[in-house]
Write a protein that holds these residues in place. Structure first.
Motif, short mmCIF file in Angstrom:
data_model
loop_
_atom_site.label_atom_id
_atom_site.label_comp_id
_atom_site.label_asym_id
_atom_site.label_seq_id
_atom_site.Cartn_x
_atom_site.Cartn_y
_atom_site.Cartn_z
N TRP A 91 -24.28 47.45 -18.77
CA TRP A 91 -24.53 46.59 -19.94
C TRP A 91 -23.20 46.15 -20.52
O TRP A 91 -22.33 46.96 -20.84
CB TRP A 91 -25.31 47.39 -20.97
N TYR A 92 -23.05 44.86 -20.69
CA TYR A 92 -21.85 44.30 -21.30
C TYR A 92 -22.24 43.51 -22.54
O TYR A 92 -23.23 42.78 -22.53
CB TYR A 92 -21.10 43.39 -20.33
N SER A 93 -21.46 43.66 -23.61
CA SER A 93 -21.71 42.87 -24.81
C SER A 93 -20.40 42.35 -25.37
O SER A 93 -19.36 43.01 -25.25
CB SER A 93 -22.45 43.68 -25.87
N CYS A 94 -20.48 41.17 -25.96
CA CYS A 94 -19.31 40.57 -26.60
C CYS A 94 -19.20 41.13 -28.01
O CYS A 94 -20.13 40.98 -28.81
CB CYS A 94 -19.45 39.06 -26.67
N GLY A 95 -18.11 41.75 -28.33
CA GLY A 95 -17.92 42.24 -29.68
C GLY A 95 -17.58 41.08 -30.61
O GLY A 95 -16.92 40.12 -30.21
N PRO A 96 -18.04 41.15 -31.86
CA PRO A 96 -17.72 40.07 -32.80
C PRO A 96 -16.25 40.08 -33.16
O PRO A 96 -15.60 41.11 -33.13
CB PRO A 96 -18.59 40.40 -34.01
N THR A 97 -15.74 38.92 -33.49
CA THR A 97 -14.36 38.82 -33.98
C THR A 97 -14.39 38.89 -35.49
O THR A 97 -14.87 37.98 -36.16
CB THR A 97 -13.73 37.49 -33.51
N VAL A 98 -13.87 39.96 -36.04
CA VAL A 98 -13.91 40.19 -37.48
C VAL A 98 -12.49 40.36 -37.98
O VAL A 98 -11.78 41.24 -37.52
CB VAL A 98 -14.75 41.44 -37.81
N TYR A 99 -12.10 39.55 -38.93
CA TYR A 99 -10.72 39.58 -39.38
C TYR A 99 -10.53 40.30 -40.71
O TYR A 99 -9.44 40.58 -41.11
CB TYR A 99 -10.17 38.14 -39.48
N ASP A 100 -11.61 40.56 -41.44
CA ASP A 100 -11.48 41.37 -42.65
C ASP A 100 -12.71 42.26 -42.74
O ASP A 100 -12.86 43.16 -41.94
CB ASP A 100 -11.27 40.51 -43.90
N HIS A 101 -13.62 42.05 -43.69
CA HIS A 101 -14.77 42.91 -43.84
C HIS A 101 -15.92 42.41 -42.97
O HIS A 101 -16.31 41.24 -43.03
CB HIS A 101 -15.22 42.97 -45.30
N ALA A 102 -16.49 43.30 -42.15
CA ALA A 102 -17.66 42.95 -41.35
C ALA A 102 -18.83 42.67 -42.28
O ALA A 102 -18.99 43.31 -43.32
CB ALA A 102 -17.99 44.10 -40.40
N HIS A 103 -19.68 41.68 -41.91
CA HIS A 103 -20.82 41.36 -42.76
C HIS A 103 -22.13 41.72 -42.07
O HIS A 103 -22.16 42.16 -40.91
CB HIS A 103 -20.78 39.90 -43.21
N LEU A 104 -23.22 41.53 -42.78
CA LEU A 104 -24.52 41.98 -42.28
C LEU A 104 -24.97 41.21 -41.04
O LEU A 104 -25.78 41.72 -40.25
CB LEU A 104 -25.59 41.84 -43.38
#
Length: 549
Positions: free
Chosen positions: A83-96
């Motif tokens: 299983w491969y998943s793309c992690g989100p690109t988060v530059y400060d606080h992660a959101h919902l």
């Protein structure tokens, strides 16, 4: 010997655009007008048509974005899911919005592992992301390994060279490298079909407006690395293709991500991997989660649109359990509206389960007296629920059906727990309620909801001192209340009743007991009076705006 093979070059180029050849592909000339294409055993898929994999049939069905319908989940190896998943690109606080996708796929992976015995080997790429708050606060299981783009630049360069070598990419004089979509013909667009694309300003050397960057020449003040084409940086899509291939090779069972990544990101990943590995079907199943919307908004939750709620802010008013229940109440691939009403539904469901748990425990302890329980019917209901839950999970991980099945079980259990003032001394059936509680906890533990609230209890008081204090306080209150409700001894044959004086003297004690019960409730300690007995519970609900310590 047949005439020079070069006379067939136009035909070979046409075939190359239709089919992907692996290193083991055999192309046999039977006559000048007939060729036989013999793919290797590991090469599957022709054109855009999805080919059902060969291997281990799990008995599950999942919605595959490649076919736009549910398909049998067949894995390359028995008991193993890559299983491969793309992690989100988060530059400060992660959101919902990030958290929703994380939690939904975490639920699916837990189900595969805990219910169906499949070892999920999950790999995720991360780009400048600190997702600790998602994993710690929302109890998302970490992948087998995180791989960072910046630590895999040499592998990315080598991957691009392989695509160029296979004649599916080209370098420009400016030092850019582009994927040549024309080289794969009508095989582009497996996920979303053929789409028109507008080239970026200045991309005058592209052969086709749809061609996308594998490597971008460096610009002032951008990070850059050395490459055969000069200093530059990787394109967005090549990062995931390289890292997924570095772990799983030319075949992947499951690829996941938010639905917004389907095009162009996942579409281009497919093109790159199949061009590099020269195979017709690299990823067998693509799973996409629906967007999280603010109620009344057609747009997904996004920082760029300034319509987001950070996880940190959310956890000041709600718990991780409540957010996970919120996710469970909709199918993972459906869009989901965030609103007070939807969060209240999640809270209400958890509160109903908690109330049933404490009533069932009170019954098992003999503190709750009820009419005779129809034990046989409850055992049948439990067996039916277990079967329904497995069927729902095997049908594209249908968590709303699972929650409904559990809530129905709770409803039928509650029907048998109606208190009576005068027990009829009929046989009691505590074991079946113990089985109910054990099963409900097990199901929600699989789904990542901690009904026992072990983490919260540990953070409040790891030694259990708080629980001991509450127990002693509740017991003292019960003794006082029992005394206030009691009457003095009367001669035999005379009715037992309290005199007006006795009632007036004891009334302040009853009022004090009621006041204590109300005061404790505001602190999250709930006492329930059941005749002369009392039970208590500590709620995890925190007042809105109060930080979790």
């Amino acid at each position: 010997m047949w005439p020079c093979i070069t006379i067939f070059r136009p035909l070979l180029l046409k075939l190359r655009s239709r089919y992907a050849f692996s290193k083991d592909t055999q192309l046999t000339l039977v006559s000048p007008s007939k060729l036989i294409f013999r793919p290797s055993a590991s090469c599957t898929g022709v054109g855009k048509k999805w080919t059902r994999p060969t291997g281990y049939d799990t008995g599950l069905k999942t919605y595959n974005s490649l076919t736009k319908q549910k398909e049998p989940l067949v894995l390359a190896k028995e008991g193993i899911a890559t299983w491969y998943s793309c992690g989100p690109t988060v530059y400060d606080h992660a959101h919902l919005g990030h958290a929703c996708s994380y939690v939904r796929f975490d639920i699916i992976q837990r189900v595969l592992s805990r219910v169906f015995g499949i070892n999920v080997i999950h790999v995720m790429v991360i780009t400048d992301i600190d997702d600790k708050i998602i994993r710690r606060a929302l109890e998302v299981l970490p992948p087998a390994v995180y791989l960072r783009v910046t630590e895999n630049i040499p592998q990315i360069v080598a991957f691009i060279e392989g695509i160029i070598r296979n004649e599916h990419a080209y370098a420009t004089k400016q030092g850019d490298v582009y994927f040549d979509i024309g080289s794969i013909g009508d095989r582009y667009g497996k996920l979303m079909g053929a789409r028109d694309a507008v080239g970026e300003p200045g991309d005058t050397e592209k052969r086709d407006s749809r061609d996308f960057a594998l490597w971008k020449a460096s610009k002032p003040q951008e990070p850059s690395w050395e490459s055969p084409w000069g200093k530059g940086r990787p394109g967005w899509h090549i990062e995931c293709s390289t890292i997924a291939s570095s772990v799983f090779g030319s075949q992947l069972d499951i690829h996941s991500g938010g639905v917004d990544l389907a095009f162009p990101h996942h579409e281009n990943e497919i093109a790159q991997c199949e061009a590099y590995h020269q195979c017709g079907q690299w990823g067998n199943y693509f799973l996409h989660s629906g967007h999280l919307h603010l109620k009344g908004s057609a747009e997904k939750m996004s920082k760029s649109l300034n319509n987001y709620i950070s996880i940190k802010d959310f956890l000041e008013s709600y718990s991780a359990n409540e957010f996970r229940m919120f996710c469970l109440l909709t199918k993972y691939r459906s869009a989901i509206d965030y609103s007070d009403a939807s969060l209240n539904e999640a809270q209400s469901s958890l509160a109903t389960i908690t109330a049933f748990t404490h009533d069932a425990q009170a019954y098992m302890r003999g503190q709750l007296q009820c009419q005779a329980v129809q034990e046989g019917a409850l055992w049948e209901r439990l067996a039916e629920t277990k079967a329904n839950v497995v069927r729902a999970l095997a049908d594209d991980f249908d968590t709303p059906r699972v929650v409904n099945a559990i809530m129905s079980l709770v409803y039928h259990g509650n029907r048998h727990l109606q208190p009576v003032t005068k027990p009829d001394r009929s046989p009691r059936s505590p074991a079946v309620f113990g089985a109910f509680l054990t099963y409900i906890r097990e199901v929600f533990d699989v789904l990542g909801v901690d009904l026992l609230d072990r983490k919260e209890a540990h953070s409040v008081d790891s030694s259990g001192t708080l629980e001991n204090v509450v127990e002693q306080l509740a017991r003292f209150r019960s003794d006082v209340r029992a005394f206030a409700l009691s009457v003095e001894d009367t001669p035999p044959g005379e009715p037992a009743h309290a005199s007006p004086r006795q009632r007036s003297e004891k009334l302040p004690l009853l009022k004090a007991c009621d006041t204590l019960r109300k005061d404790l409730a505001s602190m999250g300690v709930h006492i329930r009076d059941r005749g002369p007995n009392s039970t208590w519970e500590i709620s995890q609900k925190r007042p809105a705006g109060q930080d979790k310590k």
